[in-house]
Design a protein around this motif. Structure first.
Motif, short mmCIF file in Angstrom:
data_model
loop_
_atom_site.label_atom_id
_atom_site.label_comp_id
_atom_site.label_asym_id
_atom_site.label_seq_id
_atom_site.Cartn_x
_atom_site.Cartn_y
_atom_site.Cartn_z
N LEU A 75 14.95 5.65 3.42
CA LEU A 75 15.11 4.84 4.63
C LEU A 75 13.93 3.87 4.77
N GLN A 76 12.75 4.34 4.39
CA GLN A 76 11.55 3.50 4.45
C GLN A 76 10.55 3.98 3.42
N THR A 77 9.77 3.04 2.88
CA THR A 77 8.62 3.37 2.03
C THR A 77 7.39 2.70 2.62
N LYS A 78 6.26 3.37 2.47
CA LYS A 78 5.02 2.85 3.06
C LYS A 78 3.85 3.24 2.18
N ILE A 79 2.87 2.36 2.05
CA ILE A 79 1.61 2.65 1.39
C ILE A 79 0.48 2.44 2.39
N ILE A 80 -0.37 3.47 2.54
CA ILE A 80 -1.51 3.40 3.45
C ILE A 80 -2.77 3.56 2.60
N PHE A 81 -3.65 2.56 2.67
CA PHE A 81 -4.85 2.54 1.84
C PHE A 81 -6.06 2.98 2.66
N TYR A 82 -6.87 3.88 2.08
CA TYR A 82 -8.03 4.45 2.76
C TYR A 82 -9.27 4.31 1.91
N TRP A 90 -5.75 -0.68 5.37
CA TRP A 90 -4.53 -1.45 5.64
C TRP A 90 -3.32 -0.58 5.28
N GLU A 91 -2.15 -1.03 5.70
CA GLU A 91 -0.92 -0.37 5.29
C GLU A 91 0.16 -1.42 5.08
N GLU A 92 1.12 -1.06 4.25
CA GLU A 92 2.22 -1.98 3.94
C GLU A 92 3.51 -1.17 3.83
N SER A 93 4.59 -1.71 4.38
CA SER A 93 5.89 -1.04 4.31
C SER A 93 6.94 -2.04 3.84
N SER A 127 1.78 -7.61 -5.92
CA SER A 127 0.68 -8.17 -5.12
C SER A 127 -0.59 -7.37 -5.38
N THR A 128 -1.72 -8.02 -5.23
CA THR A 128 -3.00 -7.33 -5.35
C THR A 128 -3.75 -7.42 -4.03
N TYR A 129 -4.52 -6.38 -3.76
CA TYR A 129 -5.47 -6.40 -2.64
C TYR A 129 -6.87 -6.27 -3.23
N LYS A 130 -7.71 -7.21 -2.90
CA LYS A 130 -9.12 -7.15 -3.30
C LYS A 130 -9.96 -7.65 -2.13
N ASN A 131 -10.93 -6.82 -1.72
CA ASN A 131 -11.74 -7.14 -0.54
C ASN A 131 -10.84 -7.44 0.66
N ARG A 132 -9.78 -6.65 0.79
CA ARG A 132 -8.82 -6.73 1.91
C ARG A 132 -7.97 -8.00 1.90
N GLU A 133 -8.07 -8.79 0.84
CA GLU A 133 -7.28 -10.01 0.75
C GLU A 133 -6.09 -9.78 -0.17
N LYS A 134 -4.92 -10.09 0.34
CA LYS A 134 -3.69 -9.89 -0.43
C LYS A 134 -3.31 -11.17 -1.16
N THR A 135 -2.94 -11.03 -2.46
CA THR A 135 -2.50 -12.16 -3.28
C THR A 135 -1.24 -11.75 -4.02
#
Length: 233
Positions: A75-82, A90-93, A127-135
């Protein structure tokens, strides 16, 4: 007077479905993942959690997949980064038509890679996250499927084994990109591996040199995509 400041570093490691947070080799806390069942109205909703940890043990993400009964697709997928102190960065769904891929998403010491696909696993977007910036590195629709990839030790270069339709069949491609300059190259593999369930192993070094191995055949490519060497071992 000299004041000594003792810095206690927390590290994370995983054993089975448990995350261990250690300080000076002593376990300070644990998180147990696995399945959680929540009752929503008359339905039992299952949330399955699993994790990936960076090689240096200083960051991690938790992947959540929510299922309803008798429903194969989540129903949903989510990634939570710690970070290692369990602070959520951050988190992404996913949206309604796509899902996040636990298999293709990963976390490295200075780079987080997030891949989402259509519900059937096609049309990956990376997508990549580096230093909290998404590309966004690979847009949805550039490739039909993403089989696997390799990342250079300093996380500047990536090499992929991807698939796209060609002449009525699904063919295999090697694709590599410099995450800093965004320069990239593509190589059509001369064998239809998807026709024969073949497998490619990839490695890439800090110079962007890619080694592609298939059944003892080694192909070495420069960072510009030139075939430098071919040998059988």
């Amino acid at each position: 007077m000299i004041v000594l400041v003792l810095v206690l570093n927390t590290l994370v490691y995983q054993n089975g479905d448990t995350l261990f947070f250690t300080v000076q080799d002593s376990v300070a806390d644990t998180w147990i993942l696995g399945d959680e069942i929540q009752k929503v109205d008359t339905l039992n909703i299952t949330i399955h959690r699993k994790a990936k940890i960076s090689p240096d043990g200083k960051s991690f993400f938790v992947f959540e997949e929510t299922h309803t009964p008798n429903n194969i697709q989540p129903l949903q997928t989510k990634i939570i980064f710690y970070d290692e102190e369990k602070e959520k960065i951050w988190e992404e769904s996913n949206d309604d038509q796509r899902k996040l891929s636990f298999k293709l998403s990963n976390v490295f010491d200075s780079l987080v890679i997030i891949v989402d696909t259509e519900r059937n696993g096609t049309l990956p977007r990376l997508s990549t996250y580096k230093n909290r910036e998404k590309t966004v590195i690979i847009e949805k629709g550039e490739w039909q499927r993403m089989v696997n990839y390799a990342v250079s030790p300093h996380c500047r270069y990536m090499a992929f084994h991807n698939r796209n339709p060609y002449s009525g069949k699904m063919w295999d491609y090697i694709y590599s990109i410099d995450l800093l300059s965004k320069k990239n190259w593509t190589y059509l593999f001369p064998l239809c591996l998807s026709c024969k369930r073949g497998k490619i192993n990839l490695t890439i070094d800090n110079n962007g040199t890619v080694e592609v191995i298939h059944k003892g055949e080694h192909r070495i490519f420069s960072s510009e995509g030139n075939l430098k060497d071919f040998f059988i071992k």
